[in-house]
Design an enzyme around this catalytic site. Structure first.
Site, short mmCIF file in Angstrom:
data_model
loop_
_atom_site.label_atom_id
_atom_site.label_comp_id
_atom_site.label_asym_id
_atom_site.label_seq_id
_atom_site.Cartn_x
_atom_site.Cartn_y
_atom_site.Cartn_z
N VAL A 36 96.25 -84.90 1.97
CA VAL A 36 97.14 -83.97 2.67
C VAL A 36 97.30 -82.76 1.77
O VAL A 36 97.39 -82.89 0.55
CB VAL A 36 98.52 -84.59 3.00
CG1 VAL A 36 98.40 -85.56 4.17
CG2 VAL A 36 99.12 -85.29 1.80
N HIS A 75 87.74 -97.40 -3.87
CA HIS A 75 86.50 -98.17 -3.78
C HIS A 75 86.77 -99.61 -4.23
O HIS A 75 86.88 -99.87 -5.43
CB HIS A 75 85.42 -97.56 -4.67
CG HIS A 75 84.97 -96.19 -4.26
ND1 HIS A 75 84.18 -95.97 -3.15
CD2 HIS A 75 85.19 -94.96 -4.81
CE1 HIS A 75 83.92 -94.68 -3.03
NE2 HIS A 75 84.53 -94.04 -4.02
N HIS A 133 92.90 -97.22 13.82
CA HIS A 133 93.06 -96.16 14.82
C HIS A 133 94.37 -96.28 15.59
O HIS A 133 94.93 -95.26 16.03
CB HIS A 133 91.86 -96.13 15.77
CG HIS A 133 90.68 -95.41 15.19
ND1 HIS A 133 90.52 -94.05 15.31
CD2 HIS A 133 89.63 -95.86 14.45
CE1 HIS A 133 89.41 -93.68 14.68
NE2 HIS A 133 88.85 -94.76 14.15
N HIS A 153 71.91 -85.03 8.01
CA HIS A 153 70.56 -85.43 7.61
C HIS A 153 70.30 -86.91 7.83
O HIS A 153 69.15 -87.36 7.77
CB HIS A 153 70.31 -85.06 6.14
CG HIS A 153 71.23 -85.72 5.17
ND1 HIS A 153 72.56 -85.38 5.04
CD2 HIS A 153 71.02 -86.73 4.29
CE1 HIS A 153 73.12 -86.13 4.11
NE2 HIS A 153 72.20 -86.97 3.64
N HIS A 199 89.72 -93.17 2.29
CA HIS A 199 89.97 -91.83 1.75
C HIS A 199 91.14 -91.22 2.52
O HIS A 199 91.29 -91.46 3.73
CB HIS A 199 88.73 -90.96 1.93
CG HIS A 199 89.02 -89.48 1.92
ND1 HIS A 199 89.13 -88.74 3.08
CD2 HIS A 199 89.24 -88.62 0.90
CE1 HIS A 199 89.40 -87.48 2.77
NE2 HIS A 199 89.48 -87.39 1.46
N SER A 218 95.10 -86.12 -2.93
CA SER A 218 93.82 -86.59 -2.43
C SER A 218 93.51 -87.93 -3.08
O SER A 218 93.75 -88.11 -4.28
CB SER A 218 92.72 -85.59 -2.75
OG SER A 218 91.47 -86.05 -2.29
N GLY A 241 87.43 -73.48 -10.01
CA GLY A 241 87.52 -73.83 -11.42
C GLY A 241 88.44 -74.98 -11.69
O GLY A 241 89.04 -75.08 -12.75
N GLY A 242 88.55 -75.87 -10.73
CA GLY A 242 89.38 -77.06 -10.91
C GLY A 242 88.78 -77.99 -11.96
O GLY A 242 87.66 -77.78 -12.46
N ARG A 243 89.50 -79.04 -12.27
CA ARG A 243 89.05 -79.98 -13.29
C ARG A 243 87.96 -80.88 -12.71
O ARG A 243 88.20 -81.64 -11.78
CB ARG A 243 90.24 -80.81 -13.77
CG ARG A 243 89.91 -81.80 -14.88
CD ARG A 243 91.20 -82.41 -15.41
NE ARG A 243 90.92 -83.33 -16.50
CZ ARG A 243 90.82 -84.66 -16.35
NH1 ARG A 243 90.93 -85.19 -15.15
NH2 ARG A 243 90.59 -85.43 -17.39
#
Length: 302
Positions: free
Chosen positions: A112, A99, A148, A178, A109, A95, A261-263
């Site tokens: 996979v 920025h 695209h 929102h 972003h 992942s 519970g990942g980092r």
């Protein structure tokens, strides 16, 4: 063609993909270097997080690999697959979020991933997911169409219906209810992919992972030297606030990471290093900032 999942092959590809993307982004940046931070998860598994900070082009970027496993599927993974509750699971993926400094270079972003859920006496259930999307602040039609076009081209070998389906899914997924606007100009998003034999699903995931750089690097090259001033920088920081809102309120990957519970540092590396909010701010009519709204509505880019 076998449909038996080969988790070792998937992991090997993901590790090499992380290496390749980091090398290419360092080259595009010119001076920045990724710093690696390996971590282990108490319940099983771990990963390696790589972050580049204060480069020439990239203000902050992270490219993470994770491989976690556990005795029970987390709630975020079973919300739309309740039949998998109680199964053990294995999840792995790459992942990334980039920025850039320059407001004329879009944020990007990609991810996979592969999941497999197992239960004694039953066949394993597996699927792939992922995609990539683009979040420009000062959008250029040429860049959006290029993004695209790459997306469509990599999908075409897998069927004519693949790009329209996953492009539409991306538009619907990266949507801030929102705010009544999309997060950016979209791209591809897919999940629960197991309709084809394993090898074909894996090949599509690989095509998406490799396609990200083909889509993003030319945009960096075209926009990285575009002049900008403090007003453009402040608008970039304001719009980054939308990115934070999406990641904390809606993003399935963030929720999965926190619930398993990942980092935390690795999960939240997708956040921009700086962002701001301003009460009821509206761009002046006819400005480049106001024009952004035209791009935050799904459209046919190709």
């Amino acid at each position: 063609m076998s449909s038996k999942p080969n988790t070792a092959a998937v992991k090997a590809f993901l590790l090499e993909l992380q290496d390749h993307i980091c090398r290419q982004l360092e080259q595009a940046d010119g001076t920045g270097r990724f710093v690696e931070d390996s971590w282990a998860r108490e319940e099983g598994g771990g990963g390696r997080s790589r972050v580049l900070r204060n480069g020439t082009v990239i203000e902050q970027g992270g490219v993470n690999f994770s491989h976690v496993h556990g005795a029970a599927m987390p709630a975020s993974a079973t919300a739309h697959r309740p039949e998998l509750a109680g199964r053990s699971f294995e999840a792995m993926g790459v992942s990334l979020v980039i920025h850039p400094h320059n407001p004329h270079v879009p944020t990007s972003h990609a991810n996979v991933r592969f999941f497999i859920a197992e239960k004694e006496g039953a066949d394993p259930v597996w699927w792939f997911g992922g995609g990539f999307d683009l979040t420009p602040f000062y959008p250029v039609e040429e860049d959006c169409r290029h993004w695209h076009r790459v997306s469509k081209d990599l999908c075409e070998p897998f069927g004519e219906d693949v790009y329209p389906k996953y492009k539409d899914w991306c538009d619907r997924y990266f949507y801030l209810k929102h705010r009544d606007e999309t997060r950016g100009v979209g791209g591809l998003f897919f999940d629960d992919l197991n309709d084809w034999p394993f090898e074909q699903c894996f090949a599509f995931m690989q095509a998406v992972g490799k396609g990200y750089l083909d889509a993003y690097l030319p945009i960096i090259e075209r926009r990285k030297d575009t002049p900008y001033g403090e007003p453009e920088r402040q608008f970039q920081l304001y719009r980054r606030g939308r990115y934070v809102e999406f990641n904390l309120v809606y993003d399935r990957g963030t929720l999965f990471g926190l619930q398993t519970g990942g980092r935390t540092e690795s999960i939240l590396m997708s956040m921009p290093p700086l962002a701001r909010w301003e009460y009821n701010w509206q761009p002046a009519a006819g400005t480049a900032e106001a024009r952004l709204q035209e791009f935050l509505v799904p459209r046919d880019w190709v």
